[in-house]
Design a protein around this motif. Sequence first.
Motif, mmCIF file in Angstrom:
data_model
loop_
_atom_site.group_PDB
_atom_site.id
_atom_site.type_symbol
_atom_site.label_atom_id
_atom_site.label_comp_id
_atom_site.label_asym_id
_atom_site.label_seq_id
_atom_site.Cartn_x
_atom_site.Cartn_y
_atom_site.Cartn_z
ATOM 1 N N HIS A 76 8.617 1.145 7.590
ATOM 2 C CA HIS A 76 7.611 0.581 8.547
ATOM 3 C C HIS A 76 7.735 -0.534 9.498
ATOM 4 O O HIS A 76 7.404 -0.488 10.567
ATOM 5 N N GLY A 77 8.694 -1.522 8.911
ATOM 6 C CA GLY A 77 9.133 -2.616 9.806
ATOM 7 C C GLY A 77 9.779 -2.000 11.025
ATOM 8 O O GLY A 77 9.789 -2.728 12.129
ATOM 9 N N ASP A 134 13.857 -14.331 2.974
ATOM 10 C CA ASP A 134 14.940 -13.555 2.827
ATOM 11 C C ASP A 134 15.547 -13.066 1.347
ATOM 12 O O ASP A 134 15.775 -12.092 1.157
ATOM 13 N N VAL A 135 15.027 -14.021 0.378
ATOM 14 C CA VAL A 135 15.309 -13.543 -1.006
ATOM 15 C C VAL A 135 14.462 -12.332 -1.227
ATOM 16 O O VAL A 135 15.015 -11.456 -2.137
ATOM 17 N N LYS A 162 23.010 -11.800 14.374
ATOM 18 C CA LYS A 162 23.361 -13.099 13.959
ATOM 19 C C LYS A 162 23.030 -13.958 14.609
ATOM 20 O O LYS A 162 22.858 -15.142 14.283
ATOM 21 N N GLU A 163 22.513 -13.730 15.841
ATOM 22 C CA GLU A 163 21.744 -14.917 16.764
ATOM 23 C C GLU A 163 20.524 -15.174 16.565
ATOM 24 O O GLU A 163 20.008 -16.294 16.847
ATOM 25 N N GLU A 164 19.747 -14.309 15.809
ATOM 26 C CA GLU A 164 18.475 -14.719 15.429
ATOM 27 C C GLU A 164 18.161 -15.440 14.359
ATOM 28 O O GLU A 164 19.026 -15.529 13.148
ATOM 29 N N THR A 165 17.275 -16.724 14.453
ATOM 30 C CA THR A 165 17.311 -17.732 13.443
ATOM 31 C C THR A 165 15.994 -17.579 12.846
ATOM 32 O O THR A 165 15.151 -17.740 13.602
ATOM 33 N N THR A 166 15.991 -17.611 11.515
ATOM 34 C CA THR A 166 14.819 -17.456 10.720
ATOM 35 C C THR A 166 14.770 -18.176 9.702
ATOM 36 O O THR A 166 15.823 -18.693 9.236
ATOM 37 N N PRO A 167 13.515 -18.575 9.027
ATOM 38 C CA PRO A 167 13.774 -19.442 7.817
ATOM 39 C C PRO A 167 14.577 -18.743 6.683
ATOM 40 O O PRO A 167 14.343 -17.363 6.697
ATOM 41 N N ASN A 205 13.291 -6.105 11.855
ATOM 42 C CA ASN A 205 12.011 -6.721 12.098
ATOM 43 C C ASN A 205 11.896 -8.014 11.091
ATOM 44 O O ASN A 205 10.954 -7.433 10.414
ATOM 45 N N LYS A 206 12.675 -8.877 11.268
ATOM 46 C CA LYS A 206 12.330 -9.857 10.186
ATOM 47 C C LYS A 206 11.018 -10.503 10.126
ATOM 48 O O LYS A 206 10.205 -10.968 9.115
ATOM 49 N N SER A 207 10.320 -10.501 11.423
ATOM 50 C CA SER A 207 9.016 -11.187 11.394
ATOM 51 C C SER A 207 8.002 -10.444 10.717
ATOM 52 O O SER A 207 6.993 -11.014 10.307
ATOM 53 N N PHE A 208 8.097 -8.978 10.626
ATOM 54 C CA PHE A 208 7.315 -8.390 9.817
ATOM 55 C C PHE A 208 7.257 -8.798 8.576
ATOM 56 O O PHE A 208 6.101 -8.792 7.827
ATOM 57 N N PHE A 209 8.250 -9.070 7.766
ATOM 58 C CA PHE A 209 8.356 -9.586 6.324
ATOM 59 C C PHE A 209 7.929 -10.888 6.245
ATOM 60 O O PHE A 209 7.453 -11.326 4.990
#
Length: 371
Positions: free
Chosen positions: A344-345, A307-308, A85-90, A296-300
């Motif tokens: 893979h991520g 996120d959608v 939850k601490e990770e901030t992404t677009p 691995n949000k950065s991979f996507f």
Amino acid sequence: QQDTCAYYLPKKNRHCQQLPVPGGTLCPTHAPGKQALPRLPCPLDPSHSVYEHDLAKHLTVCNVAVREAQYLAKTYINKDVNLGKEETTPSGQHGPPFPLPLPLPLPLIERIRGWYDLLCLRESVHVEEVSHAPCNQLLQEGVHATRHGVQISSIIGHMAQHGMLDSDKIFVEFGSGKGTLSWLLHESLLHAGNDVSPIVMVDRARFHHKVERRCGHATDRVKRVDADIADLEVDKMLAHFDLASVSRCVVGIGKHLCGAATDATLRSLDACRTGVKGIFIALCCHGKMNWTTYVNKSFFLDAGFNDVNFQDVVKMSTWAVSCDPAQDQDKCEIGSMCKALLDHGRVLHLRERGMDARCVQFVPYAVSPEN
């Protein structure tokens, strides 16, 4: 003289078993006037109700509240520490609910196909269906169901191939359930001459019929931890049981880690300072993954997904199992591609942390289509 309350309970076909008030025939609950008072479901556990005027007091003494307080007081529990939850992404909006609307999002599907081909994911998954002799012998003796036993035998077989059954390991099974994987691992360790390595089983549910009872005298080495993986700090757990040692490394295992539980497990092992020697997880339930917990949000994001889109990929991953290949071959293929991208991520996440990670097909498709 009536020893118990005279109030008759039609649903239970008997009288109330509470003691009556002094000089009366009914208990305080069923005394005149009480029946007209409003009752509310307990907010902590709707399976029981309380009088509205007693609600505030009840919340401080409810068994659920007491158990939660005891749970949070454990030294190795840190609420939601492994959920990311601490990770901030677009962030965009929440994805659409099941099922995906028609027509299908073709631009997204083409992007999935493009990245699947670009990363050569079809060739990256190798078929390595192995087994382990001690497990096979127990299966032949009818110890456990064949389908689950084949998966467990293959997991332990892969561990043996990579030299993970030595005495310098601490084995932690995440999402252990009744503990069948840990028990068969225990038997395999004994077969390999290892009677000293500890095994810790982690699961948020409590099980009465625990297979660790079969370990007999080894109960000092086989531990069970009632904890949600999302809240678990592995180092503190090992210290709590006096298992932390500079001469031993952790090996994380799991046979059925649904969706986000796999990501929570990887995060808990990322934070483990004891040293992680190996991770052997049978991936499953991709449809239960979510953007917040994914490791691995950065991979996507780097691939042009938000996120959608991620939630759409998660939903389409279920097509690999839910669709009939004879009627919906395209959807089955797309579902398999989505699963491959999601996994893979995770592989890249482990490689970034210095591990030699890869995905393998560890059992025949007919044994477990989802794993």
